[in-house]
Design an enzyme around this catalytic site. Structure first.
Site, PDB file in Angstrom:
ATOM      1  CE  LYS A   1       6.448  28.330 -20.588  1.00  0.00           C
ATOM      2  NZ  LYS A   1       6.198  28.057 -21.993  1.00  0.00           N
TER       3      LYS A   1
ATOM      4  CG  ASP B   1       8.415  27.411 -27.454  1.00  0.00           C
ATOM      5  OD1 ASP B   1       7.651  26.643 -26.840  1.00  0.00           O
ATOM      6  OD2 ASP B   1       9.435  27.015 -28.033  1.00  0.00           O
TER       7      ASP B   1
ATOM      8  CG  PHE C   1       8.805  26.642 -13.706  1.00  0.00           C
ATOM      9  CD1 PHE C   1       8.905  28.019 -13.599  1.00  0.00           C
ATOM     10  CD2 PHE C   1       8.758  26.084 -14.975  1.00  0.00           C
ATOM     11  CE1 PHE C   1       8.956  28.823 -14.728  1.00  0.00           C
ATOM     12  CE2 PHE C   1       8.803  26.878 -16.118  1.00  0.00           C
ATOM     13  CZ  PHE C   1       8.900  28.249 -15.987  1.00  0.00           C
ATOM     14  N   GLY C   2      10.802  23.922 -13.495  1.00  0.00           N
ATOM     15  CA  GLY C   2      11.634  23.397 -14.586  1.00  0.00           C
ATOM     16  C   GLY C   2      13.087  23.199 -14.167  1.00  0.00           C
TER      17      GLY C   2
ATOM     18  CE  LYS D   1      12.758  31.949 -13.612  1.00  0.00           C
ATOM     19  NZ  LYS D   1      11.864  30.800 -13.709  1.00  0.00           N
TER      20      LYS D   1
ATOM     21  CG  HIS E   1      14.357  32.911 -19.978  1.00  0.00           C
ATOM     22  ND1 HIS E   1      14.355  32.912 -18.601  1.00  0.00           N
ATOM     23  CD2 HIS E   1      13.641  31.823 -20.338  1.00  0.00           C
ATOM     24  CE1 HIS E   1      13.699  31.847 -18.163  1.00  0.00           C
ATOM     25  NE2 HIS E   1      13.246  31.176 -19.193  1.00  0.00           N
ATOM     26  NE  ARG E   2       8.363  32.314 -19.319  1.00  0.00           N
ATOM     27  CZ  ARG E   2       9.151  31.553 -18.575  1.00  0.00           C
ATOM     28  NH1 ARG E   2       9.485  31.918 -17.354  1.00  0.00           N
ATOM     29  NH2 ARG E   2       9.605  30.421 -19.031  1.00  0.00           N
TER      30      ARG E   2
HETATM   31  P1  IMP Z   1       7.453  25.374 -23.368  1.00  0.00           P
HETATM   32  O1  IMP Z   1       7.912  26.797 -23.552  1.00  0.00           O
HETATM   33  O2  IMP Z   1       6.161  25.302 -22.629  1.00  0.00           O
HETATM   34  O3  IMP Z   1       7.480  24.603 -24.633  1.00  0.00           O
HETATM   35  O4  IMP Z   1       8.461  24.600 -22.412  1.00  0.00           O
HETATM   36  C1  IMP Z   1       9.576  25.159 -21.929  1.00  0.00           C
HETATM   37  C2  IMP Z   1      10.254  24.205 -20.956  1.00  0.00           C
HETATM   38  O5  IMP Z   1      11.535  24.781 -20.725  1.00  0.00           O
HETATM   39  C3  IMP Z   1       9.547  24.141 -19.607  1.00  0.00           C
HETATM   40  O6  IMP Z   1       8.739  23.019 -19.489  1.00  0.00           O
HETATM   41  C4  IMP Z   1      10.716  24.086 -18.634  1.00  0.00           C
HETATM   42  O7  IMP Z   1      11.134  22.765 -18.459  1.00  0.00           O
HETATM   43  C5  IMP Z   1      11.799  24.853 -19.364  1.00  0.00           C
HETATM   44  N1  IMP Z   1      11.782  26.278 -18.930  1.00  0.00           N
HETATM   45  C6  IMP Z   1      11.296  27.352 -19.608  1.00  0.00           C
HETATM   46  N2  IMP Z   1      11.437  28.473 -18.884  1.00  0.00           N
HETATM   47  C7  IMP Z   1      11.996  28.095 -17.727  1.00  0.00           C
HETATM   48  C8  IMP Z   1      12.367  28.817 -16.550  1.00  0.00           C
HETATM   49  O8  IMP Z   1      12.182  30.035 -16.395  1.00  0.00           O
HETATM   50  N3  IMP Z   1      12.928  28.082 -15.568  1.00  0.00           N
HETATM   51  C9  IMP Z   1      13.141  26.742 -15.682  1.00  0.00           C
HETATM   52  N4  IMP Z   1      12.799  26.018 -16.723  1.00  0.00           N
HETATM   53  C10 IMP Z   1      12.222  26.698 -17.758  1.00  0.00           C
END
Ligand code: IMP
Length: 198
Positions: free
Chosen positions: A12, A69, A150-151, A173, A178-179
């Site tokens: 992030k 978040d 990631f994720g 990306k 979204h971010r």
């Molecule tokens: P948090 O915002 O740290 O509570 O967690 C968000 C979770 O959503 C992450 O651990 C990822 O698993 C998932 N996530 C959030 N943004 C992304 C992204 O841009 N790509 C893929 N997974 C995401």
């Protein structure tokens, strides 16, 4: 302007830096700033959790603080995993554990519509709070594609890019994510605030 980002998630931080540094901000992670706090995300919305994280860090420093978040909301799962995206497969589960669980739940499901959502909270040194949000639509693939990101990126097919977020380059990306949308909306709000104060 120096901004402390209230997260320990290196991915992030990298994405926030890629988007905010060219706009003239010095992006410093919570770890780099020597702030070692873990905050429990007790909110039931992305907005509430972003504010919880930003407020906790803002209490222990005088700098501007930003927290996000985010999560994946799947239509056929009534919006799950949503705010539980990080903990979807249990505390400490790996990205691949989460993807395996998601693909298991989505087995045989025709409606694969999904969106990533982010809320960003920004707290200024005078206590002013700004919150913005962003989202990106797509669908859940039948199997992971790509190595970037990631994720849940390998199983999220972006409608706008026509490829999975893990096949996309970081620049691709960031152009639709979204971010990045929530961060750009925050930048617009900051500029408006600056103009009204002049
Ligand atoms: P948090 O915002 O740290 O509570 O967690 C968000 C979770 O959503 C992450 O651990 C990822 O698993 C998932 N996530 C959030 N943004 C992304 C992204 O841009 N790509 C893929 N997974 C995401």
């Amino acid at each position: 302007m120096k901004i402390i980002v209230a997260t320990k998630n290196a991915n992030k931080i990298r994405e926030i830096r890629e988007i905010f540094s060219p706009l003239g901000f010095e992006v410093v992670s919570q770890t780099e700033a020597g702030i070692d706090i873990d905050v429990e995300e007790t909110g039931d919305t992305f907005e509430k959790n972003a504010l919880i994280k930003a407020r906790a860090v803002s209490l222990v420093c005088d700098d501007y603080v930003l927290a996000d978040d985010s999560g994946l909301c799947v239509e056929a799962l009534d919006g799950r995993p949503g705010v539980y995206s990080a903990r979807y497969a249990g505390e400490g589960a790996s990205d691949s554990d989460k993807i395996t669980k998601l693909l298991g739940e989505m087995q045989g499901v025709d409606n694969r519509r999904a969106k990533f959502m982010t809320s960003v909270a920004f707290i200024m040194s005078d206590g002013t709070e700004l919150v913005t949000s962003g989202e990106v639509c797509g669908r859940i693939l039948l199997q992971p594609e790509g190595e970037n990101g990631f994720g849940y990126d390998p199983v999220f097919f972006s409608d706008e890019l026509g490829k999975s977020f893990a096949v996309a380059t970081p620049e691709e990306k960031n152009s639709v994510s979204h971010r990045s949308r929530a961060l750009r909306a925050l930048y617009v709000k900051l500029k408006q605030l600056e103009e009204t104060e002049q």
